[in-house]
Design an enzyme around this catalytic site. Structure first.
Site, PDB file in Angstrom:
ATOM      1  N   HIS A  56      -9.002  -2.597  -7.650  1.00 55.03           N
ATOM      2  CA  HIS A  56     -10.405  -2.193  -7.574  1.00 55.03           C
ATOM      3  C   HIS A  56     -11.131  -2.444  -8.898  1.00 55.03           C
ATOM      4  CE1 HIS A  56      -9.237  -0.366  -3.849  1.00 55.03           C
ATOM      5  NE2 HIS A  56      -8.453   0.535  -4.427  1.00 55.03           N
ATOM      6  N   HIS A 218      -9.851  -0.873   0.837  1.00 52.70           N
ATOM      7  CA  HIS A 218      -8.539  -1.499   1.003  1.00 52.70           C
ATOM      8  C   HIS A 218      -8.534  -2.348   2.266  1.00 52.70           C
ATOM      9  CE1 HIS A 218      -8.210   2.508  -0.846  1.00 52.70           C
ATOM     10  NE2 HIS A 218      -7.450   1.881  -1.719  1.00 52.70           N
TER      11      HIS A 218
END
Lengths: 334, 334
Positions: A56, A218
Site C-alpha cells: 500500500h 487488496h
C-alpha cells in the site's frame, strides 16, 4: 507477472532497504521490520504507531516523521505485521505520555495490534487503539468484520499526529483520531487487478470494459461489477455513495483525497479532482484542502479511491500544522 | 482503453481545471493554457519557464512554485505547446532580470521555445534557452535530433530555480542549468506501453516477458528489446549505460532520481532504489540525495528511469535550498 523485483518473497525487505538508503530522516529496522522517526524518543509526546500489510506504499512508512507517525510497522504484502513486530516498534518509540495505535479495520491487523496493546499495557505503558473504517462500499468483507479502512487513514494519521505534536494527552489525541474517522467516508473503483508477487496471478479477473465499484485495497470485491463510463459519471456514483453516509450539508468544509491505487497516472487523478471540485461547488461544500496522488495503493492496481473528511476549524488547523515526512511535508502559511 | 477520463480530447483541460481546484498556490490560465506561480511577477528575479507535451505529470506544472519554475506550459498529450502559448506564459512572468527557458530536447519543443524566445528578445526581454538532453539511450530518436531530455529536467529545474531565487543574473543561472545537464545522464526501461487517449491504441507492442531497454518517455524505441530479468540485473545494465557516459569516479557525489513512468507502484521503485544504493556503495560514490517516485511519466507506462547527476557542493546547496511546489517542498535543515 511484470515487476521490477528480485526474489518475489524478498520484495518488502528490498524495498525497506531502499527506503533506508534514500530517506535519512527514517530509521529502518530489520528483523523484526519497522520504521521509526529517529532513534530518539520524543519524550512527553504521545507516540503514534500505525502499520499493516505492505503493498500500500507510501502507506504507512512514508508518513513517519515530525507531526505524523513515530513508527510504522509493515507486514508482508497484504498481510498484517505480527504482534511481536508491532510490540518491538512500540517499545522503541513509547514515551511516558503513552502510545496510540492507528489500525485499519482488517481482522488480522486488529488482532495483532490488540495483542501488542495488551503487552504494552501489561508493562505499564498507557495504550489506546483507534480503528479506521471509512470505506462505505460494504458492511463486511473478505478479511473484515465491519467496514474496511482505506484513505481516511492518511487524514487520521496527519491530524492525530499534529495533536500529539501539540502536546495533547493520549485520551484527547485518541478522541480526535476517532472524530476524524467518524467524519470520513471513502469508496474505491478498480479498472484492473494487482498481482501479489509471491502468488503471481491477478487477484481477480475483470473484463476490458468493466470496473469493480467499491473495490477494497487488496482487490476485495465491492458492491458490484459495473461498466466503465466517463469520469464524471463514475465520480458521481462514488460521491453519492460517500454522501449517503456523510450527509454533507451546504456550508460544510471537507478535506478530500483523490487517491490513485498504484498504477493510475496522475493526469487521470487530476481529471477526477476536477469532478470533485464540480461536486463540492454544486453542493455548496467548501473544498478546504485536497491531496491528489497515490497515497494508499494496492500494488499496481489501476483505479482510485475518493475520501472526504468533514472538518471543523480545529481539525483544519491540525491538518495545516507542520509535517515533515517523506510524503507530506509542509509548514503552515502565515 | 481503460482510463479515468471524459472526452479523450479534453483530458489536458480537465486535468488543468482539477489542478486549479486543489493547488491554491498555482494560477492556472486557460486558452492559451499555462500555469504560473502566482499572479505577481517576482521582480528582480530571473523568470524560469519550462513546458512540453502533457502526459508526463507531475512534470512540469507540479514544479511551479517558489525556488523552482515561475511558469509551466503544457501542450496536448505528447505534443509541444505552441510558440504563442509559451510566449503568453513568458510575458506573464517575465521580469527585468530576464527569462530562462528550460527545454527538453525534442524537435517540436525546441522549435516552439526558440520562436517564443525570439519574440521575447524582439520586445527587449533578455532570454536564454537551456536544452536538457540527458537520456543516453540513443543518439537520435523519433522526434529528436540528438539525445532526448528526461529525468534530469527535474534536477535542472530545481537547481536553476534555486540559483534564480538567490538572485543570480540570467547568464549565471543559464550556466548553472547547463552544468547540471552536462553532469547528468539517464536511461529508462519500459515493461508495458502507454495509450494516448485520443489514439486509443498502445504506442508499441511488447511481449509478456519483454522490456524495452532505453525507452523514451513517449514510448519511443530504445537500444533493444530484451528479456525481463531481476531488478538487480536490470539496474546493473542501466547503471552501466549511465556510467559509460558520466564516468563517475570514487569520491564523486550524485543526486539520483529513481523515477516511475506512471503505472509503476512505489514498492518497485524502492526495490530499484536499493539496487542504486548497492551500486553507489560498490563504486565509492556518495549518494548525496535521491528522489524515489513518479516525477517524469509517460501516462500509464510501467517501468522506470534512473537519473544520476554528478554534483559539487554549490549545486548541492542549490538542491537543498527552500522549494515550495505541489511536488517538491522542503526547507534546508540547519
Amino acid at each position: 507477472m511484470k515487476k521490477l523485483i528480485n526474489d518475489p518473497t524478498a520484495v518488502v525487505g528490498d524495498a525497506l532497504d531502499g527506503m533506508a538508503a534514500v530517506h535519512p530522516s527514517l530509521s529502518v529496522h530489520r528483523n523484526p521490520d519497522y520504521v521509526t522517526r529517529d532513534d530518539a524518543r520524543n519524550t512527553g509526546k504521545v507516540a503514534l504507531i500505525s502499520g499493516g500489510g505492505s503493498g500500500h506504499e507510501p502507506l504507512h512508512c512514508g508518513f513517519v516523521g515530525k507531526g505524523m507517525l513515530d513508527a510504522a510497522v509493515p507486514g508482508a504484502i497484504f498481510a498484517s505485521p505480527s504482534a511481536n513486530q508491532i510490540h518491538e516498534a512500540a517499545k522503541h518509540v513509547a514515551t511516558d505520555a503513552g502510545v496510540l495505535f492507528i489500525v485499519k479495520n482488517y481482522t488480522g491487523d486488529r488482532l495483532n495490534f490488540q495483542m501488542a496493546a495488551d503487552l504494552l499495557r501489561s508493562s505499564g505503558i498507557d495504550t489506546e487503539v483507534v480503528i479506521v473504517d471509512d470505506d462505505v462500499a460494504v458492511e463486511d468483507s473478505t478479511h473484515t468484520a465491519g467496514r474496511r479502512g482505506t484513505g481516511a487513514t492518511v487524514v487520521v494519521e496527519k491530524i492525530a499526529g499534529a495533536a500529539a505534536e501539540a502536546g495533547l494527552p493520549l485520551a484527547e489525541v485518541a478522541d480526535i483520531a476517532r472524530r476524524v474517522n467518524d467524519n470520513s467516508a471513502s469508496i474505491g473503483i478498480a479498472l484492473t487487478s494487482s498481482i501479489v508477487p509471491h502468488i503471481g496471478q491477478p487477484n481477480f479477473d475483470i473484463g476490458p470494459d468493466e470496473i469493480e465499484f467499491g473495490v477494497g485495497i487488496h482487490g476485495e470485491p465491492g458492491r458490484r461489477r459495473a461498466a466503465l463510463r466517463p469520469a464524471a459519471e463514475l465520480f458521481t456514483d462514488m460521491a453519492n455513495a460517500i454522501n449517503s453516509e456523510l450527509e454533507l450539508q451546504t456550508g460544510d468544509e471537507v478535506i478530500a483525497i483523490v487517491n490513485g491505487l498504484g498504477g493510475t497516472p496522475l493526469i487521470e487523478l487530476y481529471v477526477m479532482a476536477n469532478e470533485l471540485a464540480k461536486f463540492t461547488e454544486q453542493h455548496g461544500i467548501t473544498l478546504s484542502r485536497a491531496l491528489v496522488g497515490s497515497y494508499v495503493t494496492a500494488l499496481e492496481m489501476t483505479g482510485c479511491t475518493i475520501t472526504l473528511t468533514r472538518v471543523t476549524s480545529d481539525l483544519l488547523d491540525y491538518w495545516d500544522a507542520t509535517v515533515d515526512t517523506p510524503v507530506l511535508n509542509w509548514t503552515p502559511t502565515s
